[in-house]
Design a protein around this motif. Structure first.
Motif, short mmCIF file in Angstrom:
data_model
loop_
_atom_site.label_atom_id
_atom_site.label_comp_id
_atom_site.label_asym_id
_atom_site.label_seq_id
_atom_site.Cartn_x
_atom_site.Cartn_y
_atom_site.Cartn_z
N GLN A 180 0.83 -1.21 0.00
CA GLN A 180 0.00 0.00 0.00
C GLN A 180 0.86 1.25 0.00
OE1 GLN A 180 -2.57 -0.54 3.48
NE2 GLN A 180 -4.13 -1.47 2.19
N SER A 181 0.20 2.39 -0.17
CA SER A 181 0.86 3.68 -0.09
C SER A 181 0.94 4.11 1.37
CB SER A 181 0.06 4.72 -0.87
OG SER A 181 -1.19 4.97 -0.22
N PRO A 182 1.78 5.11 1.70
CA PRO A 182 1.83 5.58 3.09
C PRO A 182 0.46 5.99 3.63
CG PRO A 182 3.68 6.45 1.87
CD PRO A 182 2.80 5.77 0.86
N GLY A 183 -0.32 6.69 2.83
CA GLY A 183 -1.63 7.13 3.28
C GLY A 183 -2.54 5.97 3.62
N GLU A 184 -2.48 4.91 2.82
CA GLU A 184 -3.31 3.73 3.09
C GLU A 184 -2.85 3.02 4.36
OE1 GLU A 184 -4.66 2.38 -1.40
OE2 GLU A 184 -2.59 2.00 -0.76
N TYR A 185 -1.56 2.91 4.55
CA TYR A 185 -1.06 2.31 5.79
C TYR A 185 -1.51 3.12 7.01
CZ TYR A 185 2.11 -0.99 3.44
OH TYR A 185 2.63 -2.03 2.70
N MET A 186 -1.51 4.44 6.86
CA MET A 186 -1.88 5.30 7.99
C MET A 186 -3.36 5.20 8.34
SD MET A 186 0.50 8.61 7.07
CE MET A 186 0.11 9.58 8.53
N ARG A 187 -4.15 4.68 7.41
CA ARG A 187 -5.57 4.46 7.69
C ARG A 187 -5.84 3.05 8.21
NH1 ARG A 187 -5.80 7.69 3.01
NH2 ARG A 187 -6.01 5.90 1.60
N GLY A 188 -4.81 2.24 8.30
CA GLY A 188 -4.97 0.86 8.74
C GLY A 188 -4.90 0.71 10.24
N PRO A 189 -5.31 -0.44 10.76
CA PRO A 189 -5.36 -0.66 12.21
C PRO A 189 -3.98 -0.65 12.86
CG PRO A 189 -5.78 -2.72 11.01
CD PRO A 189 -5.81 -1.62 10.00
N GLU A 190 -2.93 -1.00 12.10
CA GLU A 190 -1.58 -1.05 12.68
C GLU A 190 -1.06 0.35 13.05
OE1 GLU A 190 -2.25 -4.49 9.96
OE2 GLU A 190 -2.39 -2.31 9.72
N TYR A 191 -1.66 1.37 12.46
CA TYR A 191 -1.22 2.74 12.71
C TYR A 191 -2.01 3.38 13.85
CZ TYR A 191 0.54 7.42 11.48
OH TYR A 191 1.14 8.65 11.50
N ALA A 192 -3.01 2.69 14.37
CA ALA A 192 -3.97 3.30 15.29
C ALA A 192 -3.33 3.84 16.56
CB ALA A 192 -5.05 2.28 15.65
N THR A 193 -2.22 3.25 17.00
CA THR A 193 -1.61 3.71 18.24
C THR A 193 -0.61 4.85 18.03
OG1 THR A 193 0.10 1.99 18.07
CG2 THR A 193 -1.87 1.47 19.38
N SER A 194 -0.43 5.27 16.80
CA SER A 194 0.46 6.42 16.55
C SER A 194 -0.16 7.67 17.17
CB SER A 194 0.65 6.64 15.05
OG SER A 194 1.38 7.83 14.81
N VAL A 195 0.69 8.52 17.75
CA VAL A 195 0.20 9.76 18.36
C VAL A 195 0.45 10.97 17.46
CG1 VAL A 195 0.52 8.84 20.68
CG2 VAL A 195 2.36 10.20 19.62
N LEU A 196 0.83 10.73 16.21
CA LEU A 196 1.16 11.85 15.33
C LEU A 196 -0.05 12.74 15.04
CD1 LEU A 196 3.69 10.37 12.74
CD2 LEU A 196 4.13 11.80 14.75
N ASP A 197 -1.27 12.20 15.19
CA ASP A 197 -2.44 13.04 14.98
C ASP A 197 -2.57 14.11 16.06
OD1 ASP A 197 -3.07 11.22 16.97
OD2 ASP A 197 -5.16 11.03 16.38
N GLN A 198 -1.82 13.96 17.16
CA GLN A 198 -1.86 14.94 18.24
C GLN A 198 -0.86 16.08 18.05
OE1 GLN A 198 -1.48 12.97 22.08
NE2 GLN A 198 -2.57 11.16 21.33
N VAL A 199 -0.03 15.98 17.01
CA VAL A 199 1.02 17.00 16.83
C VAL A 199 0.80 17.82 15.56
CG1 VAL A 199 2.66 15.60 18.10
CG2 VAL A 199 2.63 15.47 15.61
N VAL A 200 -0.39 17.75 14.98
CA VAL A 200 -0.64 18.50 13.76
C VAL A 200 -0.51 20.00 13.98
CG1 VAL A 200 -2.07 16.74 12.69
CG2 VAL A 200 -3.14 18.43 14.19
#
Length: 279
Positions: free
Chosen positions: A127-147
């Motif tokens: 997949q592309s980076p964007g698709e991986y970021m929408r997947g369940p494996e990315y769910a614990t990333s906290v990067l959405d808190q640093v926008v």
């Protein structure tokens, strides 16, 4: 003959990022070369408004990464690898977003590297980076808190611009969690001070996936960082699994460090020992 380690940094970083690890490699008897990708290091845009914290000026200042894409990274790194190979084998190591450059280089120039190493780095297979970021494996990333660290509209400025000098305590706490949750506040602030504002908009997109015919024939290693809250270990493991499925005859040599996204750069002894073992 001992190899040269060629080190590729992540987003908004530079060759300075690798200095502690290079010190440890040198003390173990190994030579290394840290790359500054185009528009990074002393070639980075560093607006006066970043220094003075003029928000309006920072959002409007031109950046020299506008229009500079992944291909420029590939050409730059390939030229370095060619020179390094004049002195023997080469092991290319990438961290974080640097994995996109490593993948593209290995796809196009497999003859230039003897081993590729992803240290919690993007390694897109299915997949592309964007698709991986929408997947369940990315769910614990906290990067959405640093926008909130974004200092400009990328579509208008033509670059990704970050205000690493923010004084917002909530944002700083989130940044520390995402980068160096296992470090001290001083270590975090020192690391943050090495980052520069701009990053290219182009990380390769859906076309920058590993290619079995070229990338897939190079011996490869993955250094898992189990406390990483930027690229969660579940996503790292997905990269490994998908790549090994693609080329079952040439699979990842996997190593694990119990640390955060940049913890291995701040305290590099374990990573240096792992790399030295590859030599």
């Amino acid at each position: 003959m001992r190899p040269t380690f060629v080190l590729i940094h992540g987003s908004c970083a530079n060759s300075f990022t690798w200095a502690p690890l290079q010190r440890e490699l040198a003390l173990l008897g190994h030579r290394s070369l840290a790359v500054d990708l185009p528009g990074h290091g002393f070639d980075a845009t560093f607006p006066e408004a970043f220094q003075t914290q003029d928000a309006a000026g920072l959002a409007a200042a031109e950046g020299n990464l506008k229009g500079v894409g992944l291909q420029a990274n590939v050409d730059h790194v390939a030229a370095i690898l060619k020179r390094a190979r004049e002195h023997g084998p080469v092991i290319a190591v990438a961290h974080s977003r640097g994995g996109a450059t490593l993948t593209a280089v290995a796809n196009a120039h497999p003859e230039l590297v003897d081993r590729i190493v992803y240290a919690s780095a993007w390694c897109c297979v299915d997949q592309s980076p964007g698709e991986y970021m929408r997947g369940p494996e990315y769910a614990t990333s906290v990067l959405d808190q640093v926008v909130g660290v974004a200092a400009a509209d990328p579509s208008k400025l033509g670059v990704i611009r970050m205000n690493w000098r923010t004084a917002d305590p909530v944002l700083l706490a989130a940044l520390k969690e995402s980068m160096l949750a296992d470090g001290t506040d001083d270590e975090f602030r020192v690391f943050l001070s090495t980052l520069t504002p701009d990053e290219s908009l182009d990380a390769g997109g859906p076309d920058n996936r590993v290619e079995a015919e070229t990338w897939g024939r190079i011996p490869r290693s993955f250094i898992r960082l189990t406390q990483d809250l930027s690229i969660p270990v579940a996503l790292q493991d997905r990269f490994i699994k998908e790549a090994d499925t693609l080329t079952p005859g040439n699979t990842f040599d996997v190593h694990t460090i119990e640390t955060s996204h940049v913890g291995f750069l701040v305290r590099p002894e374990r990573a240096a020992a792992i790399l030295a073992g590859m030599a």
